[in-house]
Design a protein around this motif. Structure first.
Motif, PDB file in Angstrom:
ATOM      1  N   GLU A  61       0.864  -1.320   0.056  1.00 42.45           N
ATOM      2  CA  GLU A  61       0.004   0.021  -0.142  1.00 42.45           C
ATOM      3  C   GLU A  61       0.771   1.326   0.150  1.00 42.45           C
ATOM      4  O   GLU A  61       0.514   2.119  -0.709  1.00 42.45           O
ATOM      5  CB  GLU A  61      -1.022  -0.052   1.340  1.00 42.45           C
ATOM      6  N   GLY A  62       2.046   1.220   0.725  1.00 40.82           N
ATOM      7  CA  GLY A  62       2.638   2.443   0.654  1.00 40.82           C
ATOM      8  C   GLY A  62       3.728   2.720  -0.417  1.00 40.82           C
ATOM      9  O   GLY A  62       4.516   3.526  -0.334  1.00 40.82           O
ATOM     10  N   ILE A  63       3.497   1.995  -1.532  1.00 43.25           N
ATOM     11  CA  ILE A  63       4.422   2.302  -2.510  1.00 43.25           C
ATOM     12  C   ILE A  63       3.377   2.748  -3.886  1.00 43.25           C
ATOM     13  O   ILE A  63       2.640   1.822  -4.224  1.00 43.25           O
ATOM     14  CB  ILE A  63       5.093   1.283  -3.074  1.00 43.25           C
ATOM     15  N   LYS A  64       3.606   3.851  -4.348  1.00 42.54           N
ATOM     16  CA  LYS A  64       2.895   4.250  -5.398  1.00 42.54           C
ATOM     17  C   LYS A  64       3.966   4.959  -6.579  1.00 42.54           C
ATOM     18  O   LYS A  64       4.527   5.651  -6.415  1.00 42.54           O
ATOM     19  CB  LYS A  64       1.809   5.616  -5.016  1.00 42.54           C
ATOM     20  N   LYS A  65       3.429   4.018  -7.679  1.00 45.31           N
ATOM     21  CA  LYS A  65       4.325   4.475  -8.784  1.00 45.31           C
ATOM     22  C   LYS A  65       3.430   5.598  -9.760  1.00 45.31           C
ATOM     23  O   LYS A  65       2.341   5.534 -10.219  1.00 45.31           O
ATOM     24  CB  LYS A  65       4.720   3.138  -9.795  1.00 45.31           C
ATOM     25  N   ILE A  66       4.014   6.914  -9.618  1.00 43.69           N
ATOM     26  CA  ILE A  66       3.546   7.906 -10.068  1.00 43.69           C
ATOM     27  C   ILE A  66       3.714   7.785 -11.865  1.00 43.69           C
ATOM     28  O   ILE A  66       2.430   8.085 -12.561  1.00 43.69           O
ATOM     29  CB  ILE A  66       4.007   9.210  -9.733  1.00 43.69           C
ATOM     30  N   ASP A  67       4.733   7.429 -12.216  1.00 49.50           N
ATOM     31  CA  ASP A  67       4.937   7.300 -13.669  1.00 49.50           C
ATOM     32  C   ASP A  67       6.473   6.305 -13.679  1.00 49.50           C
ATOM     33  O   ASP A  67       6.877   5.716 -12.501  1.00 49.50           O
ATOM     34  CB  ASP A  67       5.061   8.474 -14.503  1.00 49.50           C
ATOM     35  N   LYS A  68       6.832   5.974 -14.606  1.00 48.99           N
ATOM     36  CA  LYS A  68       8.137   5.294 -14.829  1.00 48.99           C
ATOM     37  C   LYS A  68       9.149   5.722 -14.166  1.00 48.99           C
ATOM     38  O   LYS A  68      10.293   4.919 -14.029  1.00 48.99           O
ATOM     39  CB  LYS A  68       8.422   5.010 -16.515  1.00 48.99           C
ATOM     40  N   GLN A  69       9.444   7.054 -13.901  1.00 51.93           N
ATOM     41  CA  GLN A  69      10.632   7.924 -13.307  1.00 51.93           C
ATOM     42  C   GLN A  69      10.267   7.920 -11.813  1.00 51.93           C
ATOM     43  O   GLN A  69      11.127   8.509 -11.145  1.00 51.93           O
ATOM     44  CB  GLN A  69      11.019   8.714 -13.854  1.00 51.93           C
ATOM     45  N   THR A  70       8.942   8.119 -11.496  1.00 52.91           N
ATOM     46  CA  THR A  70       8.373   8.698 -10.162  1.00 52.91           C
ATOM     47  C   THR A  70       7.826   7.773  -9.193  1.00 52.91           C
ATOM     48  O   THR A  70       6.858   7.368  -9.741  1.00 52.91           O
ATOM     49  CB  THR A  70       7.787  10.116 -10.391  1.00 52.91           C
ATOM     50  N   ILE A  71       8.410   7.729  -7.935  1.00 52.70           N
ATOM     51  CA  ILE A  71       7.723   6.733  -7.090  1.00 52.70           C
ATOM     52  C   ILE A  71       7.645   7.592  -5.838  1.00 52.70           C
ATOM     53  O   ILE A  71       8.303   8.211  -5.163  1.00 52.70           O
ATOM     54  CB  ILE A  71       8.393   5.510  -6.880  1.00 52.70           C
ATOM     55  N   GLU A  72       6.657   6.945  -5.012  1.00 53.35           N
ATOM     56  CA  GLU A  72       6.113   7.695  -3.737  1.00 53.35           C
ATOM     57  C   GLU A  72       6.192   6.401  -2.706  1.00 53.35           C
ATOM     58  O   GLU A  72       5.440   5.706  -3.135  1.00 53.35           O
ATOM     59  CB  GLU A  72       4.832   8.335  -4.034  1.00 53.35           C
ATOM     60  N   PHE A  73       6.914   6.831  -1.710  1.00 56.71           N
ATOM     61  CA  PHE A  73       6.809   5.799  -0.562  1.00 56.71           C
ATOM     62  C   PHE A  73       5.923   6.447   0.696  1.00 56.71           C
ATOM     63  O   PHE A  73       6.252   7.850   1.063  1.00 56.71           O
ATOM     64  CB  PHE A  73       8.267   5.638  -0.062  1.00 56.71           C
ATOM     65  N   THR A  74       5.066   5.824   1.133  1.00 61.11           N
ATOM     66  CA  THR A  74       4.227   6.366   2.340  1.00 61.11           C
ATOM     67  C   THR A  74       4.561   5.505   3.828  1.00 61.11           C
ATOM     68  O   THR A  74       4.299   4.223   3.477  1.00 61.11           O
ATOM     69  CB  THR A  74       2.849   6.564   2.197  1.00 61.11           C
ATOM     70  N   VAL A  75       4.826   5.987   4.692  1.00 58.64           N
ATOM     71  CA  VAL A  75       5.256   5.282   5.908  1.00 58.64           C
ATOM     72  C   VAL A  75       4.292   5.577   7.092  1.00 58.64           C
ATOM     73  O   VAL A  75       3.578   6.516   6.958  1.00 58.64           O
ATOM     74  CB  VAL A  75       6.510   5.363   6.438  1.00 58.64           C
ATOM     75  N   ASP A  76       3.906   4.625   7.744  1.00 62.27           N
ATOM     76  CA  ASP A  76       2.937   4.812   9.105  1.00 62.27           C
ATOM     77  C   ASP A  76       3.520   6.103   9.942  1.00 62.27           C
ATOM     78  O   ASP A  76       2.720   6.666  10.581  1.00 62.27           O
ATOM     79  CB  ASP A  76       2.649   3.480   9.724  1.00 62.27           C
ATOM     80  N   GLU A  77       4.905   5.870  10.305  1.00 65.38           N
ATOM     81  CA  GLU A  77       5.529   7.006  10.978  1.00 65.38           C
ATOM     82  C   GLU A  77       7.001   7.467  10.195  1.00 65.38           C
ATOM     83  O   GLU A  77       7.571   6.569  10.196  1.00 65.38           O
ATOM     84  CB  GLU A  77       5.837   6.487  12.326  1.00 65.38           C
TER      85      GLU A  77
END
Length: 580
Positions: free
Chosen positions: A184-200
């Motif tokens: 759930e905490g990994i979101k691929k915005i596009d082929k070059q951009t990636i977003e990590f979300t942590v609980d804390e």
């Protein structure tokens, strides 16, 4: 995540390390060479320059396009998500590129990706891969590759040293338990951009995300959720890589051969071929002198330095090592070493000063905490036990722990004689020197001391077997060393559930202080927490801390642009090296 603290290697980490050295002549030679100090922030790098470059051996001059590097024996784990030995890590550093690199003072900077954008609540981290970044086979490096790498590390069958619980990546546990096929905490915005979300978010989050990604189009064909063990079958054939060099071949116990990667995102390396040649403490100096090896990491001691100066064509580069040597203690099961008074007695009863004097001379100091004096977290003003050699104090502590001498002069408790079984790495100068010192010291106390000699991979396997509860891991002590990461966190090593905690050490106060230190963002407040932590680790002794030495390389003067320091190892710069 990996605090490989590399053998040499920690994380960081943390790779394991046994110091390399060579047999040095006891005859002192005249001082030769010009010593040059390079003040790079904290890293005092000393370069003793060659005095006669014409003496480079003909054998070396003939290698116009090949650099040979002396290296201790790797395990053959050529996968940066799994390697836990400094020797493997040294190779992996050349084969694979990290998302971020380090500056000379240990701060993070852009590398394969830009520096991340961090949300105000410190929970979201967005990374962008550099334009034009490619794998060695020419395919682009994408966010699919980064996502795959984290899936492998979050898998329930993953056996490497990376520590997902510390990262607190959102949804990692559901993926680990097979409740979801995505994190759930990994979101691929596009082929070059990636977003990590942590609980804390913590002070470690950027460091923990900072990995060397694996190529999805190669490892993804093998990996299936719940079967990360299949990836281990590819450890010795990393056919697609992202570093300055790509893999060519591996002969166990002999060499690793690499070729320059024409698709490397920072440009093709100037030297076409690299061979990591396996050397030992007993052979490395002679191989440098003969030209069989162009450079090698080796113990910086007074005899070795004088011998290297005598060769005249060798540059000697050294600086305070970001790491420490230690005697590990088996605290698993019903070990007698679980008694802290016994551990303290063994520290007081071992002449650590004699070891440093014999092996390193002025190029090392005894340590009393598991942290390098280079680190901002080192407790310079803390009052702690120095564990100087004190036979009487050791005897008193052993008596307090219930160990009494029998009629034969042996220590005994509950009908059992006090015996220490020490695992001694073969062909390494530190344990070779340490064993007779330890034997004399401990037998003076009434302790039977037995050393078993074995190679480094076998030693590491014994430690892993002990952690797994296997019956063939009968030992009490061993010698190793950590090479540390710039981030001082050692959660993986000293917390009760740490992935690199091979000793069975458990201390609730240490667990609590480690957790508080990772959650604190203010550096000054973190310093105070680490000070309290080191005071506790100084008293409770999960290890017997031995020394911090100088780290150094003997480098043929035919190698141009060589650079290595405590926080920026040569593998990060190897693409710019040239040969004369």
């Amino acid at each position: 995540m990996n605090k490989k603290k590399i053998m040499a290697t920690m994380a960081g980490i943390m790779t394991l390390s046994v110091a390399l050295t060579a047999c040095g002549s006891s005859e002192k030679k005249p001082n030769k060479g010009n010593e040059v100090q390079e003040d790079q922030t904290k890293n005092q790098i000393t370069v003793i320059e060659a005095t006669n470059k014409d003496k480079v051996p003909a054998k070396a001059k003939e290698r116009k396009d090949t650099l040979i590097i002396g290296l201790g024996q790797p395990d053959g784990v050529f996968n940066p998500l799994y390697s836990d030995s400094a020797y493997d890590t040294e190779v992996n550093r050349v084969l694979f590129s990290k998302m971020l690199a380090h500056t000379e003072d240990g701060q993070l900077k852009e590398h394969l990706t830009d520096m991340p954008k961090v949300s105000d609540d410190k929970k979201t981290y967005t990374f962008k891969i550099k334009d034009g970044a490619k794998w060695s086979d020419g395919q682009p490096i994408t966010t699919d590759d980064i996502e795959l790498s984290f899936k492998i590390m979050c898998d329930k069958t993953y056996t490497g040293p990376q520590d997902m619980p510390s990262l607190k990546l959102k949804g990692w546990k559901d993926y680990n338990e097979g409740k979801s096929d995505k994190i759930e905490g990994i979101k691929k915005i596009d082929k070059q951009t990636i977003e990590f979300t942590v609980d804390e978010g913590t002070a470690l989050t950027k460091e923990l995300i900072n990995i060397e990604p694996l190529p999805n189009h190669y490892y993804g064909k093998t990996y299936k959720q719940g079967s990360a063990n299949l990836v281990e079958e590819l450890h010795r054939k990393p056919e697609v890589t992202s570093g300055a060099y790509k893999f060519a071949s591996f002969k166990e116990g002999q060499e690793v051969v690499l070729k320059a990667d024409e698709n490397y995102f920072k440009g093709k390396a100037k030297i076409e071929n690299i061979i990591f040649k396996v050397v030992t403490d007993k052979t490395v100096l002679a191989q440098v002198e003969s030209g069989e090896v162009d450079f090698a990491n080796l113990t910086i001691d007074e005899d070795n330095v004088e011998q290297l100066k005598g060769m005249e064509f060798v540059n000697i580069n050294y600086y305070p090592n970001n790491g420490y040597g230690y005697v590990g203690l088996n605290l698993l099961g019903d070990s007698k070493l679980k008694d802290v008074k016994v551990r303290q007695a063994l520290a007081h009863g071992l002449n650590r000063q004699e070891l440093v004097e014999k092996v390193f001379g002025k190029y090392a100091d005894n340590m009393n905490v598991p942290q390098s004096k280079l680190s901002w977290a080192y407790p310079k003003d803390a009052k702690m036990e120095e564990y100087k050699y004190d036979k009487e104090k050791a005897q008193k502590l052993l008596e307090e722990a219930g160990w009494k001498k029998n009629s034969s002069g042996k220590l005994e408790k509950d009908g059992k004689v006090f015996t220490l079984k020490f695992l001694q790495t073969a062909n390494s100068d530190v344990p070779t020197t340490l064993v007779p010192i330890a034997k004399k010291c401990y037998e003076d106390l009434g302790i039977e001391f037995i050393a078993e000699q074995l190679d480094f991979p076998t030693l590491r396997k014994k430690l892993d077997d002990a952690k797994a509860g296997k019956p063939n891991a009968d030992y009490d002590m061993y010698f190793m060393a950590w090479v540390l990461t710039p981030e001082p966190d050692a959660t993986t090593i000293f917390t009760s559930k740490g992935t690199q905690n091979r000793t069975g050490y458990a201390n609730p106060k240490v667990d609590e202080l480690m957790e508080k230190a990772t959650k604190e963002f203010d550096v000054e407040k973190r310093k105070e927490l680490y000070k309290d932590l080191y005071i506790e680790l100084n008293k409770d002794l999960p290890y017997i801390y031995m020394y911090q030495r100088s780290n150094g390389f003997a480098v043929s003067s035919r190698v141009k642009n060589f650079k290595d320091s405590a926080y920026v190892q040569y593998g990060m710069n190897i693409g710019s090296f040239e040969l004369e």
